[in-house]
Design an enzyme around this catalytic site. Structure first.
Site, PDB file in Angstrom:
ATOM      1  N   CYS B  52      13.034   3.963  -2.875  1.00 36.45           N
ATOM      2  CA  CYS B  52      11.964   3.787  -1.884  1.00 36.45           C
ATOM      3  C   CYS B  52      12.485   4.015  -0.468  1.00 36.45           C
ATOM      4  O   CYS B  52      13.444   3.367  -0.052  1.00 36.45           O
ATOM      5  CB  CYS B  52      11.385   2.381  -2.009  1.00 36.45           C
ATOM      6  SG  CYS B  52      10.325   1.936  -0.610  1.00 36.45           S
ATOM      7  N   CYS B  55      12.350   0.679   1.787  1.00 37.77           N
ATOM      8  CA  CYS B  55      13.127  -0.536   1.518  1.00 37.77           C
ATOM      9  C   CYS B  55      14.291  -0.642   2.514  1.00 37.77           C
ATOM     10  O   CYS B  55      14.807   0.363   3.005  1.00 37.77           O
ATOM     11  CB  CYS B  55      13.664  -0.530   0.081  1.00 37.77           C
ATOM     12  SG  CYS B  55      12.475  -1.168  -1.139  1.00 37.77           S
ATOM     13  N   HIS B 114       9.695  -5.097  -1.717  1.00 42.62           N
ATOM     14  CA  HIS B 114       8.976  -3.940  -2.253  1.00 42.62           C
ATOM     15  C   HIS B 114       7.831  -4.340  -3.190  1.00 42.62           C
ATOM     16  O   HIS B 114       6.857  -3.597  -3.356  1.00 42.62           O
ATOM     17  CB  HIS B 114       9.987  -3.067  -3.007  1.00 42.62           C
ATOM     18  CG  HIS B 114       9.442  -1.761  -3.502  1.00 42.62           C
ATOM     19  ND1 HIS B 114       9.289  -0.668  -2.682  1.00 42.62           N
ATOM     20  CD2 HIS B 114       9.022  -1.370  -4.733  1.00 42.62           C
ATOM     21  CE1 HIS B 114       8.794   0.351  -3.389  1.00 42.62           C
ATOM     22  NE2 HIS B 114       8.619  -0.054  -4.640  1.00 42.62           N
ATOM     23  N   ASN B 154      -3.432   2.073   4.495  1.00 43.46           N
ATOM     24  CA  ASN B 154      -3.975   2.640   3.264  1.00 43.46           C
ATOM     25  C   ASN B 154      -3.275   1.948   2.123  1.00 43.46           C
ATOM     26  O   ASN B 154      -2.057   2.060   1.987  1.00 43.46           O
ATOM     27  CB  ASN B 154      -3.694   4.148   3.169  1.00 43.46           C
ATOM     28  CG  ASN B 154      -4.420   4.935   4.237  1.00 43.46           C
ATOM     29  OD1 ASN B 154      -5.543   4.613   4.592  1.00 43.46           O
ATOM     30  ND2 ASN B 154      -3.775   5.969   4.750  1.00 43.46           N
ATOM     31  N   SER B 162       1.145   6.910  -0.402  1.00 43.37           N
ATOM     32  CA  SER B 162       2.158   7.626  -1.169  1.00 43.37           C
ATOM     33  C   SER B 162       3.359   6.741  -1.500  1.00 43.37           C
ATOM     34  O   SER B 162       4.288   7.178  -2.146  1.00 43.37           O
ATOM     35  CB  SER B 162       2.591   8.883  -0.420  1.00 43.37           C
ATOM     36  OG  SER B 162       2.790   8.611   0.948  1.00 43.37           O
ATOM     37  N   HIS B 165       5.378   0.379  -1.305  1.00 41.80           N
ATOM     38  CA  HIS B 165       6.014  -0.619  -0.439  1.00 41.80           C
ATOM     39  C   HIS B 165       4.979  -1.087   0.599  1.00 41.80           C
ATOM     40  O   HIS B 165       4.311  -0.254   1.214  1.00 41.80           O
ATOM     41  CB  HIS B 165       7.230  -0.003   0.263  1.00 41.80           C
ATOM     42  CG  HIS B 165       8.105  -1.041   0.905  1.00 41.80           C
ATOM     43  ND1 HIS B 165       9.341  -1.380   0.415  1.00 41.80           N
ATOM     44  CD2 HIS B 165       7.898  -1.842   1.979  1.00 41.80           C
ATOM     45  CE1 HIS B 165       9.863  -2.336   1.171  1.00 41.80           C
ATOM     46  NE2 HIS B 165       9.007  -2.632   2.129  1.00 41.80           N
ATOM     47  N   HIS B 167       3.061  -1.513   3.581  1.00 40.49           N
ATOM     48  CA  HIS B 167       3.200  -0.946   4.922  1.00 40.49           C
ATOM     49  C   HIS B 167       1.866  -0.468   5.459  1.00 40.49           C
ATOM     50  O   HIS B 167       0.929  -0.215   4.703  1.00 40.49           O
ATOM     51  CB  HIS B 167       4.199   0.218   4.920  1.00 40.49           C
ATOM     52  CG  HIS B 167       3.662   1.474   4.304  1.00 40.49           C
ATOM     53  ND1 HIS B 167       3.490   1.634   2.941  1.00 40.49           N
ATOM     54  CD2 HIS B 167       3.249   2.638   4.865  1.00 40.49           C
ATOM     55  CE1 HIS B 167       2.994   2.837   2.701  1.00 40.49           C
ATOM     56  NE2 HIS B 167       2.833   3.477   3.843  1.00 40.49           N
ATOM     57  N   GLN B 169       0.135   1.745   9.200  1.00 45.94           N
ATOM     58  CA  GLN B 169       0.462   2.781  10.171  1.00 45.94           C
ATOM     59  C   GLN B 169      -0.219   2.489  11.503  1.00 45.94           C
ATOM     60  O   GLN B 169      -1.179   1.725  11.577  1.00 45.94           O
ATOM     61  CB  GLN B 169      -0.008   4.142   9.675  1.00 45.94           C
ATOM     62  CG  GLN B 169       0.614   4.580   8.362  1.00 45.94           C
ATOM     63  CD  GLN B 169       0.368   6.064   8.081  1.00 45.94           C
ATOM     64  OE1 GLN B 169       0.580   6.916   8.941  1.00 45.94           O
ATOM     65  NE2 GLN B 169      -0.084   6.362   6.885  1.00 45.94           N
TER      66      GLN B 169
HETATM   67  O1  LIG Z   1       0.418   9.190   6.227  1.00 46.50           O
HETATM   68  P1  LIG Z   1       0.398   9.182   4.735  1.00 46.50           P
HETATM   69  O2  LIG Z   1       0.382   7.785   4.153  1.00 46.50           O
HETATM   70  O3  LIG Z   1       1.468  10.032   4.125  1.00 46.50           O
HETATM   71  O4  LIG Z   1      -0.981   9.882   4.349  1.00 46.50           O
HETATM   72  C1  LIG Z   1      -2.171   9.209   4.111  1.00 46.50           C
HETATM   73  O5  LIG Z   1      -2.728   8.633   5.295  1.00 46.50           O
HETATM   74  C2  LIG Z   1      -3.113   9.562   6.328  1.00 46.50           C
HETATM   75  C3  LIG Z   1      -3.777   8.796   7.437  1.00 46.50           C
HETATM   76  O6  LIG Z   1      -4.944   8.098   7.020  1.00 46.50           O
HETATM   77  C4  LIG Z   1      -4.035  10.652   5.782  1.00 46.50           C
HETATM   78  O7  LIG Z   1      -4.223  11.623   6.780  1.00 46.50           O
HETATM   79  C5  LIG Z   1      -3.460  11.317   4.524  1.00 46.50           C
HETATM   80  O8  LIG Z   1      -4.404  12.204   3.988  1.00 46.50           O
HETATM   81  C6  LIG Z   1      -3.116  10.226   3.499  1.00 46.50           C
HETATM   82  O9  LIG Z   1      -2.565  10.795   2.342  1.00 46.50           O
END
Ligand SMILES: O=P(O)(O)O[C@H]1O[C@H](CO)[C@@H](O)[C@H](O)[C@H]1O
Ligand SMILES: O=P(O)(O)O[C@H]1O[C@H](CO)[C@@H](O)[C@H](O)[C@H]1O
Lengths: 340, 340
Positions: B52, B55, B114, B154, B162, B165, B167, B169
C-alpha cells in the site's frame, strides 16, 4: 492565446449550452490505475432468449404478452417513474418546496433480435427506430399534460441497464427537467441576441476547424464537443436548425440513422467491446411555446476511460465541484475517428 | 397541501441550495432488480499492507517514502489534476471558451491503520482528521492563487477509490467549481433578502418537524435533506452559522467528529457492509470577499440502493433530465436512524 496550451495545461472549458464548466487535466492521463475493474461484456447472446421480458412473444412481469414484433416495439413502462394519473399537488412549507409531476414512461425495443445492439444494426434498421421516436414524440407532444419528452438509452450493465435486449426509453413529463431547462435558457438568450442558433453557429466553427469532427453526411455532424465531460462523449447535431426530430424528413432520418450507426460501430471497435453508454436526445419542449431558439441534438455519455474494463468515476470532486476529465476532447476525437 | 402525498405520488422537490430539482417516485421502490450487482466489500484488511502506497514507511510511486506517521498524514497528490505552476492563459475563440486553472491537490491519510475506515475510528481520532482539515484549509486559504478549497473523500471501489487505506483528498483552485458557484449564488440571494442564513433557517424548520433528523449534539445536526438525491444521502450542518470549518472551536470540532462517527457507523450497519460513499465539505470561498452568507455543511452521497450489492445508477434520465430517486428521504431517515 495559443490553442496548444489546451493539450498541456490544466484548464476549464465552458459548456455553451448549460453555462457550466468542465475541468481538463491533460497531464493526468498518465496516472496508473489501481482501482476497480469492470467486467468485459463480449458475451455472445442468442437471437432469442426465453427468459427475456423484451423478446417477441414473451410474457412481461405484469403478465402482458409481447407481440411477435418484426422491427420496433413500444410499450408503456411497467415500473414507470412518472404516471399519467398521479395526484396533482404543490407543497410550499417554508423552505420545503415540492410539486407533483405527472408523465408517461415508455420502453422501446430497437429490434426483436436479442443479440443485437444499435452498433450491429444497419442504417436502414436504425431509421425504423428514428421513425418510432418520431411517432412517439408526436403522440406525446399532442398530450396537453406533457411538455417535455426525454428519449434516452442506457446501454450496458455498467450503465444500470438491467436487460441486454436492445432497447431505449422515453420519459415524458409536465415540466422541464434541470438539464433541459439550462439549455433552454442559454439557447433562448443567444437566439434573442444574435437571431441565430447557438448550436448552428458552433457547428460552423467546428466544421471550419475540423479538430473535433468525427463524421459528417448531408444532414448531420458527429463531433466531440469542446466541453465534453466523459472521456469519449460525442454529439450528433443536424446541420439545419431543427427544434425537434419531427422536422427530419425521410432522407434526413436515414442520414441521422447513419450517424448513429457510424458512431456506435466506432465505439465498439475502440476497446474491442460492446461499448456502454447513456445516450439522449435534447429537443424543444412540447409546451406549444415558440421554440425557434432550439436546435435538437443527441449526446452519448460513455463511461469507459482507457480500456474495456477501466471506467471514469464521476465521484468526489466531480460531485461536489465540477466534472473533470484527463484526455482532451481533441485526442478522443482522433481516437474515435481512427476507428471509422 | 398534504405532506403524506409526498410518500405516495411522483413529485419533484427543490434543492434550495442549488435551485435544481430532484424527481421522487415513491411507488417505484417495489421495482424488481435484474441488473448489475456490485461486489460486497467485507474483506478484512491487515493493519499494515506492504504493497500500500499510503501505509506508514512505504514508498510511493514517485519514490518518496512516507514518514512513520501516528495519526494523520498529508502530502501533495502525486497525480494532481490541478498544478500550482501551471501556465496562465485564456481562450475566447468565438464559441470556444476556456481558461487556465491552477491549484494544489493533496491526499490526507486518516490513520496509519490500513484496516480502518472513519466508521471504525472513535470521535477523538476523527477529531484529529478535522484538525488536519482545518490546518490545510488555513494554509491553502492564505495562498493568493487559491480561492476555493474542496475537501472530499471517495470511499469504496464502487466510488472509484483506488486504495482502501483510509484517506481523503483536498483539491484547491483559483476559481469556484460549478456546484459551489450555485450554492454561493443562492445563499447570497437569501441572505440579502432575509438577513439570515438559508441553511440556518432550514435547520430550524427541520428541528421542529423531526421527520428527517438522524442525530444531533450541541453543535451539529445530521439529517437527510428534503431534496436528497442519493437513496441514503445525508448532511451534517453546524447549528451556528459558520462560513467555514476554521470557525469550529475544539469542542465543536469534537462534536462534528462525533456526528461523522455516528453517521458512518450507522451506514455500515444498514446493509452490514463497509458503506461506500463520496463525501465533501462545501464552505465559503477563500477569496477574501465578504462571505457572511455562507453556512458550511458536509454531504454524504452513498450509491447503495437496497442492499450491499445493488446500487442506484444515475444514468440516462438522470444525466439528460434531473436526478431521480425511489425511496423517499423520510423513509431513508427512518432506516438510518434505526441503526443508531
Ligand atoms: O484521485 P483518485 O482517487 O485516483 O481518483 C478518483 O477521484 C477523483 C476525484 O474525485 C476522480 O476524478 C477519479 O475519477 C476517481 O477515480
Ligand atoms: O429503467 P431501468 O432501465 O430499470 O433503470 C435504469 O434507468 C433509469 C433511468 O435512467 C434509472 O433511473 C435507473 O437507476 C437505472 O437503473
Amino acid at each position: 492565446m495559443n490553442h496548444t496550451d489546451l493539450q498541456d495545461y490544466s484548464h476549464k472549458r465552458l459548456n455553451i449550452l448549460t453555462g457550466e464548466w468542465v475541468l481538463v487535466s491533460p497531464h493526468r492521463a498518465k496516472r496508473p490505475w489501481q482501482g476497480q475493474n469492470e467486467a468485459v461484456s463480449n458475451d455472445v447472446r442468442p437471437a432469442y432468449d426465453e427468459t427475456c421480458y423484451l423478446c417477441a412473444g414473451n410474457t412481461r412481469i405484469n403478465g402482458e404478452i409481447n407481440p411477435k414484433y418484426q422491427d420496433v416495439f413500444v410499450f408503456t413502462n411497467d415500473f414507470a417513474a412518472l404516471q399519467k394519473d398521479s395526484k396533482s399537488f404543490s407543497v410550499e412549507d417554508g423552505l420545503l418546496v415540492a410539486e407533483s409531476e405527472t408523465g408517461i414512461c415508455k420502453v422501446i425495443c430497437f429490434s426483436p433480435d436479442h443479440s443485437k445492439s444499435l452498433a450491429d444494426m444497419d442504417a436502414k434498421d436504425i431509421q425504423k427506430v428514428v421513425f418510432a421516436w418520431q411517432r412517439e414524440f408526436k403522440e406525446l407532444s399532442e398530450n396537453p399534460h406533457i411538455n417535455y419528452v426525454q428519449i434516452f438509452e442506457n446501454k450496458g450493465a455498467v450503465m444500470g441497464c438491467s436487460n441486454p435486449h436492445p432497447h431505449g426509453q422515453i420519459w415524458s413529463q409536465s415540466t422541464l427537467p434541470n438539464e433541459v431547462d439550462k439549455k433552454n435558457t442559454r439557447q433562448l438568450a443567444y437566439y434573442n441576441k444574435n437571431n441565430s442558433s447557438l448550436l448552428g453557429d458552433y457547428l460552423t466553427q467546428e466544421l471550419e476547424k475540423q479538430e473535433r469532427i468525427i463524421f459528417e453526411n448531408d444532414s448531420c455532424v458527429v463531433l466531440i464537443p469542446f466541453w465534453a465531460v466523459w472521456p469519449f462523449e460525442a454529439m450528433i447535431v443536424p446541420k439545419k436548425q431543427q427544434s425537434n426530430i419531427l422536422e427530419l424528413n425521410n432522407t434526413e432520418a436515414l442520414d441521422y440513422a447513419e450517424a448513429i450507426s457510424v458512431l456506435t460501430k466506432a465505439y465498439d471497435k475502440l476497446f474491442n467491446t460492446s461499448f456502454p453508454y447513456s445516450s439522449g436526445i435534447h429537443q424543444a419542449p412540447t409546451n406549444g411555446n415558440d421554440n425557434k431558439h432550439w436546435h435538437w441534438h443527441m449526446s452519448f455519455y460513455p463511461p469507459l476511460l482507457r480500456s474495456a474494463t477501466v471506467k471514469k468515476f464521476m465521484v468526489g470532486y466531480e460531485m461536489f465541484g465540477s466534472p473533470q476529465r484527463d484526455i482532451t476532447p481533441e485526442i478522443a476525437a482522433k481516437m474515435i475517428k481512427a476507428q471509422i
